[in-house]
Write a protein that holds these residues in place. Structure first.
Motif, PDB file in Angstrom:
ATOM      1  N   SER A   1       0.823  -1.202   0.000  1.00 33.39           N
ATOM      2  CA  SER A   1       0.000   0.000   0.000  1.00 33.39           C
ATOM      3  C   SER A   1       0.862   1.259   0.000  1.00 33.39           C
ATOM      4  O   SER A   1       1.699   1.461   0.880  1.00 33.39           O
ATOM      5  CB  SER A   1      -0.910   0.004   1.231  1.00 33.39           C
ATOM      6  OG  SER A   1      -1.709   1.164   1.257  1.00 33.39           O
ATOM      7  N   GLY A   2       0.651   2.096  -1.018  1.00 30.52           N
ATOM      8  CA  GLY A   2       1.326   3.380  -1.091  1.00 30.52           C
ATOM      9  C   GLY A   2       2.771   3.321  -1.522  1.00 30.52           C
ATOM     10  O   GLY A   2       3.475   4.345  -1.501  1.00 30.52           O
ATOM     11  N   ILE A   3       3.253   2.135  -1.934  1.00 32.64           N
ATOM     12  CA  ILE A   3       4.661   1.989  -2.317  1.00 32.64           C
ATOM     13  C   ILE A   3       4.754   1.426  -3.732  1.00 32.64           C
ATOM     14  O   ILE A   3       4.103   0.439  -4.062  1.00 32.64           O
ATOM     15  CB  ILE A   3       5.406   1.058  -1.348  1.00 32.64           C
ATOM     16  CG1 ILE A   3       5.414   1.637   0.058  1.00 32.64           C
ATOM     17  CG2 ILE A   3       6.845   0.806  -1.816  1.00 32.64           C
ATOM     18  CD1 ILE A   3       6.000   0.715   1.105  1.00 32.64           C
ATOM     19  N   SER A   4       5.590   2.058  -4.561  1.00 30.14           N
ATOM     20  CA  SER A   4       5.891   1.532  -5.884  1.00 30.14           C
ATOM     21  C   SER A   4       7.195   0.752  -5.803  1.00 30.14           C
ATOM     22  O   SER A   4       8.271   1.336  -5.624  1.00 30.14           O
ATOM     23  CB  SER A   4       6.034   2.672  -6.900  1.00 30.14           C
ATOM     24  OG  SER A   4       6.589   2.174  -8.109  1.00 30.14           O
ATOM     25  N   VAL A   5       7.108  -0.569  -5.897  1.00 30.80           N
ATOM     26  CA  VAL A   5       8.301  -1.406  -5.820  1.00 30.80           C
ATOM     27  C   VAL A   5       9.275  -1.053  -6.930  1.00 30.80           C
ATOM     28  O   VAL A   5      10.493  -1.007  -6.723  1.00 30.80           O
ATOM     29  CB  VAL A   5       7.910  -2.898  -5.893  1.00 30.80           C
ATOM     30  CG1 VAL A   5       9.136  -3.770  -6.139  1.00 30.80           C
ATOM     31  CG2 VAL A   5       7.219  -3.316  -4.602  1.00 30.80           C
ATOM     32  N   GLY A   6       8.746  -0.764  -8.115  1.00 29.39           N
ATOM     33  CA  GLY A   6       9.620  -0.404  -9.227  1.00 29.39           C
ATOM     34  C   GLY A   6      10.466   0.817  -8.922  1.00 29.39           C
ATOM     35  O   GLY A   6      11.665   0.856  -9.217  1.00 29.39           O
ATOM     36  N   LYS A   7       9.841   1.820  -8.310  1.00 24.92           N
ATOM     37  CA  LYS A   7      10.587   3.048  -7.983  1.00 24.92           C
ATOM     38  C   LYS A   7      11.632   2.787  -6.903  1.00 24.92           C
ATOM     39  O   LYS A   7      12.737   3.335  -6.942  1.00 24.92           O
ATOM     40  CB  LYS A   7       9.615   4.135  -7.539  1.00 24.92           C
ATOM     41  CG  LYS A   7       8.760   4.684  -8.674  1.00 24.92           C
ATOM     42  CD  LYS A   7       7.842   5.808  -8.193  1.00 24.92           C
ATOM     43  CE  LYS A   7       7.030   6.367  -9.348  1.00 24.92           C
ATOM     44  NZ  LYS A   7       6.105   7.445  -8.904  1.00 24.92           N
ATOM     45  N   VAL A   8      11.288   1.946  -5.928  1.00 23.66           N
ATOM     46  CA  VAL A   8      12.250   1.618  -4.870  1.00 23.66           C
ATOM     47  C   VAL A   8      13.462   0.892  -5.460  1.00 23.66           C
ATOM     48  O   VAL A   8      14.616   1.221  -5.144  1.00 23.66           O
ATOM     49  CB  VAL A   8      11.588   0.746  -3.787  1.00 23.66           C
ATOM     50  CG1 VAL A   8      12.630   0.253  -2.780  1.00 23.66           C
ATOM     51  CG2 VAL A   8      10.493   1.527  -3.072  1.00 23.66           C
ATOM     52  N   LEU A   9      13.211  -0.090  -6.322  1.00 24.37           N
ATOM     53  CA  LEU A   9      14.307  -0.840  -6.923  1.00 24.37           C
ATOM     54  C   LEU A   9      15.112   0.015  -7.893  1.00 24.37           C
ATOM     55  O   LEU A   9      16.335  -0.160  -8.024  1.00 24.37           O
ATOM     56  CB  LEU A   9      13.764  -2.083  -7.623  1.00 24.37           C
ATOM     57  CG  LEU A   9      13.110  -3.120  -6.694  1.00 24.37           C
ATOM     58  CD1 LEU A   9      12.496  -4.252  -7.507  1.00 24.37           C
ATOM     59  CD2 LEU A   9      14.121  -3.676  -5.706  1.00 24.37           C
ATOM     60  N   ASP A  10      14.439   0.943  -8.545  1.00 23.69           N
ATOM     61  CA  ASP A  10      15.143   1.898  -9.404  1.00 23.69           C
ATOM     62  C   ASP A  10      16.091   2.749  -8.562  1.00 23.69           C
ATOM     63  O   ASP A  10      17.264   2.960  -8.909  1.00 23.69           O
ATOM     64  CB  ASP A  10      14.123   2.769 -10.130  1.00 23.69           C
ATOM     65  CG  ASP A  10      14.762   3.701 -11.153  1.00 23.69           C
ATOM     66  OD1 ASP A  10      15.976   3.584 -11.413  1.00 23.69           O
ATOM     67  OD2 ASP A  10      14.033   4.549 -11.694  1.00 23.69           O
ATOM     68  N   GLY A  11      15.585   3.227  -7.409  1.00 21.85           N
ATOM     69  CA  GLY A  11      16.418   4.023  -6.521  1.00 21.85           C
ATOM     70  C   GLY A  11      17.598   3.251  -5.967  1.00 21.85           C
ATOM     71  O   GLY A  11      18.627   3.844  -5.609  1.00 21.85           O
ATOM     72  N   ALA A  12      17.464   1.918  -5.899  1.00 19.32           N
ATOM     73  CA  ALA A  12      18.561   1.071  -5.430  1.00 19.32           C
ATOM     74  C   ALA A  12      19.583   0.797  -6.529  1.00 19.32           C
ATOM     75  O   ALA A  12      20.579   0.109  -6.293  1.00 19.32           O
ATOM     76  CB  ALA A  12      18.003  -0.244  -4.897  1.00 19.32           C
ATOM     77  N   GLY A  13      19.312   1.316  -7.727  1.00 16.74           N
ATOM     78  CA  GLY A  13      20.259   1.173  -8.829  1.00 16.74           C
ATOM     79  C   GLY A  13      20.233  -0.173  -9.526  1.00 16.74           C
ATOM     80  O   GLY A  13      21.238  -0.579 -10.131  1.00 16.74           O
ATOM     81  N   LEU A  14      19.095  -0.861  -9.493  1.00 18.73           N
ATOM     82  CA  LEU A  14      19.044  -2.211 -10.049  1.00 18.73           C
ATOM     83  C   LEU A  14      18.662  -2.275 -11.527  1.00 18.73           C
ATOM     84  O   LEU A  14      18.800  -3.334 -12.143  1.00 18.73           O
ATOM     85  CB  LEU A  14      18.064  -3.076  -9.243  1.00 18.73           C
ATOM     86  CG  LEU A  14      18.452  -3.360  -7.792  1.00 18.73           C
ATOM     87  CD1 LEU A  14      17.550  -4.430  -7.212  1.00 18.73           C
ATOM     88  CD2 LEU A  14      19.905  -3.769  -7.667  1.00 18.73           C
TER      89      LEU A  14
END
Length: 290
Positions: free
Chosen positions: A201-214
């Motif tokens: 809820s309220g979290i974009s996994v894609g954006k988080v993983l993008d921010g992690a440089g993956l």
């Protein structure tokens, strides 16, 4: 005779089953489904390199019938095809599903959705093979929530009915065009199984993983898409183990940030080290007698 399942998944990965049968009608699906792995369009499935030690049924019961504002589709029909056919008839409510390659059965099982829409919004009932008999379950009996339904592992969706709104075909087709463009701009081309992880809820996994440089990270023939960091692409010769290696890395990055990593991808067969065990069903697989 053992047949490869790789040809029946959008990943194009996986080993053999003991035997593969194809169900092209309602009666064939009901007859063949017991004690077999039932695959729809294979769009959310990763099959082990060692394959599946059992029988598999490929669900191609894809009839689509219109009766006024009611659409009844066989569970093997491609959801995108149902969306497009409804739009051409000026029936609104499934435009968001245009371009989704999964089957109707898999979509009902996991309450598929996109762009703010979901299967549960329009489903009237589903016919489900349960305990050797077909039962008709209304929307209120299916326990829908985000990417979830109360359809059990031993159930097989046979058909589903959707109640839509009658409007102008020009409007529905225009909406489909808009969703197609939005999907094209955000989704990578190539062989994949769609999103690896559900969005909390309220979290974009894609954006988080993008921010992690993956984005762009490669393991053998598998790569985390440079377009979408929650999607893994088979560049041509990827193995299931290649994909699993990337999934472990992605999961580690999410858990390190306190985010619970729940896969949308379904694993079929045995995986090395036991790190990817049996998980709940999702987008495009139905199973019985596993």
């Amino acid at each position: 005779m053992r047949d490869s399942l790789s040809a029946y998944t959008t990943f194009g990965i996986g080993g053999r089953a003991r035997r593969i049968s194809v169900a092209r009608s309602r009666s064939e699906l009901i007859d063949l489904a017991p004690d077999a792995l039932v695959l729809g369009r294979g769009s959310n499935v990763l099959v082990s390199d060692d394959g599946y030690d059992g029988d598999a049924v490929i669900n191609r019961y894809d009839d689509i019938v219109f009766n006024g504002d009611l659409v009844v589709a066989g569970s093997g029909a491609c959801l995108a095809s149902v969306s497009a056919a409804a739009a051409r008839c000026g029936l609104s409510g499934l435009e968001w599903a245009i371009g989704i390659p999964g089957s109707v059965g898999g979509a009902v099982r996991m309450n598929a959705g996109a762009f703010g829409g979901a299967i549960s919004d329009r489903l009237l009932y589903a016919d489900v093979l349960r305990g050797g008999a077909v039962v008709r379950l209304g929307r209120g009996e299916l326990g829908f929530s985000y990417r979830h339904s109360a359809i059990a592992d031993d159930d097989v969706v046979i058909a589903a009915a959707f109640l839509l709104d009658k409007i102008s075909a020009a409007v529905t087709l225009a909406r489909c065009g808009e969703y197609t463009e939005r999907r094209r701009s955000k989704q990578p081309s190539g062989k994949s199984a769609g999103s690896v992880f559900k969005n909390p809820s309220g979290i974009s996994v894609g954006k988080v993983l993008d921010g992690a440089g993956l984005k762009g990270l490669r393991n053998g023939g598998a790569v985390i898409s440079p377009v979408h960091a929650n999607i893994i692409v088979n560049t041509g010769d990827a193995t299931a183990d290649d994909v699993c290696g990337l999934i472990r890395i992605m999961k580690g990055e999410l858990e390190a940030r306190g985010i619970e990593a729940k896969e949308e991808i379904i694993y079929v067969g045995g995986f090395k080290n036991g790190v990817l065990g049996r998980l709940p069903h999702a987008y495009d697989i139905q199973q019985k007698g596993r």
